[in-house]
Design a protein around this motif. Structure first.
Motif, PDB file in Angstrom:
ATOM      1  N   GLY A  32       0.677  -0.892   0.115  1.00  0.00           N
ATOM      2  CA  GLY A  32      -0.254   0.021  -0.034  1.00  0.00           C
ATOM      3  C   GLY A  32       0.890   1.006  -0.519  1.00  0.00           C
ATOM      4  N   VAL A  33       0.172   2.187   0.111  1.00  0.00           N
ATOM      5  CA  VAL A  33       0.675   3.565  -0.180  1.00  0.00           C
ATOM      6  C   VAL A  33      -0.291   4.247   1.113  1.00  0.00           C
ATOM      7  CG1 VAL A  33       1.638   5.324  -1.349  1.00  0.00           C
ATOM      8  CG2 VAL A  33       0.787   3.533  -2.710  1.00  0.00           C
ATOM      9  N   LEU A  46      -3.774   8.625   5.522  1.00  0.00           N
ATOM     10  CA  LEU A  46      -4.436   7.200   4.790  1.00  0.00           C
ATOM     11  C   LEU A  46      -3.657   6.401   3.996  1.00  0.00           C
ATOM     12  CD1 LEU A  46      -5.552  11.025   3.064  1.00  0.00           C
ATOM     13  CD2 LEU A  46      -6.955   9.621   5.229  1.00  0.00           C
ATOM     14  N   ILE A  47      -4.178   5.696   3.881  1.00  0.00           N
ATOM     15  CA  ILE A  47      -3.411   3.807   3.029  1.00  0.00           C
ATOM     16  C   ILE A  47      -4.648   3.968   2.555  1.00  0.00           C
ATOM     17  CG2 ILE A  47      -3.010   1.913   3.918  1.00  0.00           C
ATOM     18  CD1 ILE A  47      -1.470   3.919   5.929  1.00  0.00           C
ATOM     19  N   GLU A  52      -5.400   2.039  -5.648  1.00  0.00           N
ATOM     20  CA  GLU A  52      -6.159   3.242  -5.765  1.00  0.00           C
ATOM     21  C   GLU A  52      -5.476   4.090  -5.905  1.00  0.00           C
ATOM     22  OE1 GLU A  52      -9.089   2.110  -1.931  1.00  0.00           O
ATOM     23  OE2 GLU A  52      -7.255   2.176  -1.417  1.00  0.00           O
ATOM     24  N   TRP A  53      -4.211   4.180  -5.081  1.00  0.00           N
ATOM     25  CA  TRP A  53      -2.700   4.659  -5.703  1.00  0.00           C
ATOM     26  C   TRP A  53      -3.277   5.499  -7.059  1.00  0.00           C
ATOM     27  CZ3 TRP A  53      -0.278   8.914  -3.346  1.00  0.00           C
ATOM     28  CH2 TRP A  53       0.175   9.605  -3.686  1.00  0.00           C
ATOM     29  N   ASP A  54      -2.482   4.774  -8.326  1.00  0.00           N
ATOM     30  CA  ASP A  54      -2.055   4.005  -9.298  1.00  0.00           C
ATOM     31  C   ASP A  54      -3.030   4.985  -9.823  1.00  0.00           C
ATOM     32  OD1 ASP A  54       0.220   2.551  -9.167  1.00  0.00           O
ATOM     33  OD2 ASP A  54      -0.910   1.180  -9.762  1.00  0.00           O
ATOM     34  N   ALA A  55      -4.284   4.748  -9.695  1.00  0.00           N
ATOM     35  CA  ALA A  55      -5.918   5.967 -10.052  1.00  0.00           C
ATOM     36  C   ALA A  55      -5.926   7.441  -9.470  1.00  0.00           C
ATOM     37  CB  ALA A  55      -6.767   5.123  -9.717  1.00  0.00           C
ATOM     38  N   PHE A  56      -5.229   6.766  -8.362  1.00  0.00           N
ATOM     39  CA  PHE A  56      -5.210   8.739  -8.260  1.00  0.00           C
ATOM     40  C   PHE A  56      -4.361   9.397  -9.025  1.00  0.00           C
ATOM     41  CE2 PHE A  56      -2.864  11.425  -5.273  1.00  0.00           C
ATOM     42  CZ  PHE A  56      -3.893  12.860  -5.343  1.00  0.00           C
TER      43      PHE A  56
END
Length: 69
Positions: A32-33, A46-47, A52-56
């Motif tokens: 995760g990030v 925030l995790i 999710e990180w790639d989409a953001f």
């Protein structure tokens, strides 16, 4: 989700230079990030999952978060 963030390596963008009002990011062991406010390093974080990180980040690159003018 309760993730132990005590040993992670937090970093901020090289564009931030020495400014104190930044967002810090950490790559987590589980994949995760983590994201936190640099002014409150012991505060909540925030995790995000890798997806999710790639989409953001794709949204940021595509300009999806620009304020309407």
């Amino acid at each position: 989700m309760n993730t132990d963030l005590s040993g992670v390596n937090w970093f901020k963008s090289s564009y931030s230079s020495s400014q104190s009002e930044c967002v810090e990011v950490a790559w987590l062991v589980e994949g995760g990030v983590g994201v936190r406010d640099s002014k409150h390093p012991t505060g909540p974080a925030l995790i995000f999952t890798p997806g999710e990180w790639d989409a953001f980040t794709a949204g940021v690159i595509d300009g999806g978060f620009r304020r309407p003018t």
